[in-house]
Design a protein around this motif. Structure first.
Motif, PDB file in Angstrom:
ATOM      1  N   ARG A   1      -4.173   6.160   0.847  1.00 22.53           N
ATOM      2  CA  ARG A   1      -3.835   6.412   2.250  1.00 22.53           C
ATOM      3  C   ARG A   1      -4.854   5.745   3.174  1.00 22.53           C
ATOM      4  O   ARG A   1      -4.486   5.174   4.203  1.00 22.53           O
ATOM      5  N   THR A   2      -6.121   5.807   2.817  1.00 18.84           N
ATOM      6  CA  THR A   2      -7.154   5.162   3.627  1.00 18.84           C
ATOM      7  C   THR A   2      -6.905   3.655   3.696  1.00 18.84           C
ATOM      8  O   THR A   2      -7.007   3.039   4.761  1.00 18.84           O
ATOM      9  N   GLU A   3      -6.552   3.066   2.556  1.00 17.43           N
ATOM     10  CA  GLU A   3      -6.258   1.633   2.518  1.00 17.43           C
ATOM     11  C   GLU A   3      -5.009   1.313   3.340  1.00 17.43           C
ATOM     12  O   GLU A   3      -4.973   0.319   4.073  1.00 17.43           O
TER      13      GLU A   3
ATOM     14  N   LYS B   1       0.838  -1.212   0.000  1.00 16.36           N
ATOM     15  CA  LYS B   1       0.000   0.000   0.000  1.00 16.36           C
ATOM     16  C   LYS B   1       0.864   1.251   0.000  1.00 16.36           C
ATOM     17  O   LYS B   1       0.614   2.193  -0.750  1.00 16.36           O
TER      18      LYS B   1
ATOM     19  N   LEU C   1      -1.515  12.165   0.815  1.00 15.51           N
ATOM     20  CA  LEU C   1      -2.297  12.065   2.053  1.00 15.51           C
ATOM     21  C   LEU C   1      -3.800  12.162   1.797  1.00 15.51           C
ATOM     22  O   LEU C   1      -4.594  11.670   2.591  1.00 15.51           O
ATOM     23  N   ALA C   2      -4.184  12.786   0.686  1.00 13.42           N
ATOM     24  CA  ALA C   2      -5.604  12.920   0.338  1.00 13.42           C
ATOM     25  C   ALA C   2      -6.091  11.768  -0.538  1.00 13.42           C
ATOM     26  O   ALA C   2      -7.291  11.674  -0.814  1.00 13.42           O
ATOM     27  N   SER C   3      -5.199  10.881  -0.933  1.00 13.98           N
ATOM     28  CA  SER C   3      -5.561   9.820  -1.873  1.00 13.98           C
ATOM     29  C   SER C   3      -6.289   8.669  -1.182  1.00 13.98           C
ATOM     30  O   SER C   3      -6.108   8.435   0.017  1.00 13.98           O
ATOM     31  N   PRO C   4      -7.087   7.922  -1.943  1.00 13.68           N
ATOM     32  CA  PRO C   4      -7.746   6.733  -1.384  1.00 13.68           C
ATOM     33  C   PRO C   4      -6.750   5.674  -0.900  1.00 13.68           C
ATOM     34  O   PRO C   4      -7.056   4.916   0.010  1.00 13.68           O
TER      35      PRO C   4
ATOM     36  N   ARG D   1      -3.801   3.020   5.854  1.00 11.17           N
ATOM     37  CA  ARG D   1      -4.101   3.204   7.277  1.00 11.17           C
ATOM     38  C   ARG D   1      -4.820   1.977   7.834  1.00 11.17           C
ATOM     39  O   ARG D   1      -4.512   1.497   8.928  1.00 11.17           O
ATOM     40  N   ALA D   2      -5.784   1.435   7.077  1.00 13.36           N
ATOM     41  CA  ALA D   2      -6.513   0.245   7.532  1.00 13.36           C
ATOM     42  C   ALA D   2      -5.567  -0.948   7.656  1.00 13.36           C
ATOM     43  O   ALA D   2      -5.631  -1.704   8.641  1.00 13.36           O
TER      44      ALA D   2
ATOM     45  N   GLU E   1      -3.359  -0.368  10.776  1.00 11.01           N
ATOM     46  CA  GLU E   1      -4.092  -0.616  12.023  1.00 11.01           C
ATOM     47  C   GLU E   1      -4.289  -2.103  12.275  1.00 11.01           C
ATOM     48  O   GLU E   1      -4.181  -2.560  13.419  1.00 11.01           O
TER      49      GLU E   1
END
Length: 111
Positions: A79-81, A31, A74-77, A83-84, A87
């Protein structure tokens, strides 16, 4: 060049260092490598530290050409992936926190 560091401040669960490192490389690194605009991704795992130094079992460094590229990543999708995925791995292996630092990098060849 701009480098954004993620310092993983804490501890790997007892006896889980190898599993943690393998999970980072297999589950999160793909990622991080997808961040738009990234020039390089460096994952470093701690081997030792000075007496009394804080424990950073891992430090991530992602370099970009400029600050707008950092902001876009940091605004890209992705980053969300990322981060998940992060975590999920941390929940299994790590106790602590992550803090980020954005730096301007200068590199010099040794004399």
């Amino acid at each position: 060049m701009i480098t954004r560091y993620a310092l993983f401040d804490g501890k790997i669960h007892e006896g889980q260092t190898d599993a943690f490192r393998a999970a980072v490389l297999a589950e999160i690194l793909p990622k991080w490598r997808q961040f738009p605009g990234a020039l390089s991704v460096r994952v470093t795992f701690a081997e030792s530290r000075d007496d009394g130094a804080p424990e950073y079992p891992m430090i991530l460094a992602i370099s970009y050409p400029d600050l707008p590229s950092v902001e876009a990543a940091l605004a890209s999708p992705v980053r969300t992936e990322a981060r998940a995925a992060t975590e999920a791995v941390l929940a299994r292996f790590f106790t602590g926190k992550i803090h980020h630092h954005v730096t301007t990098a200068h590199e010099y060849a040794p004399l």
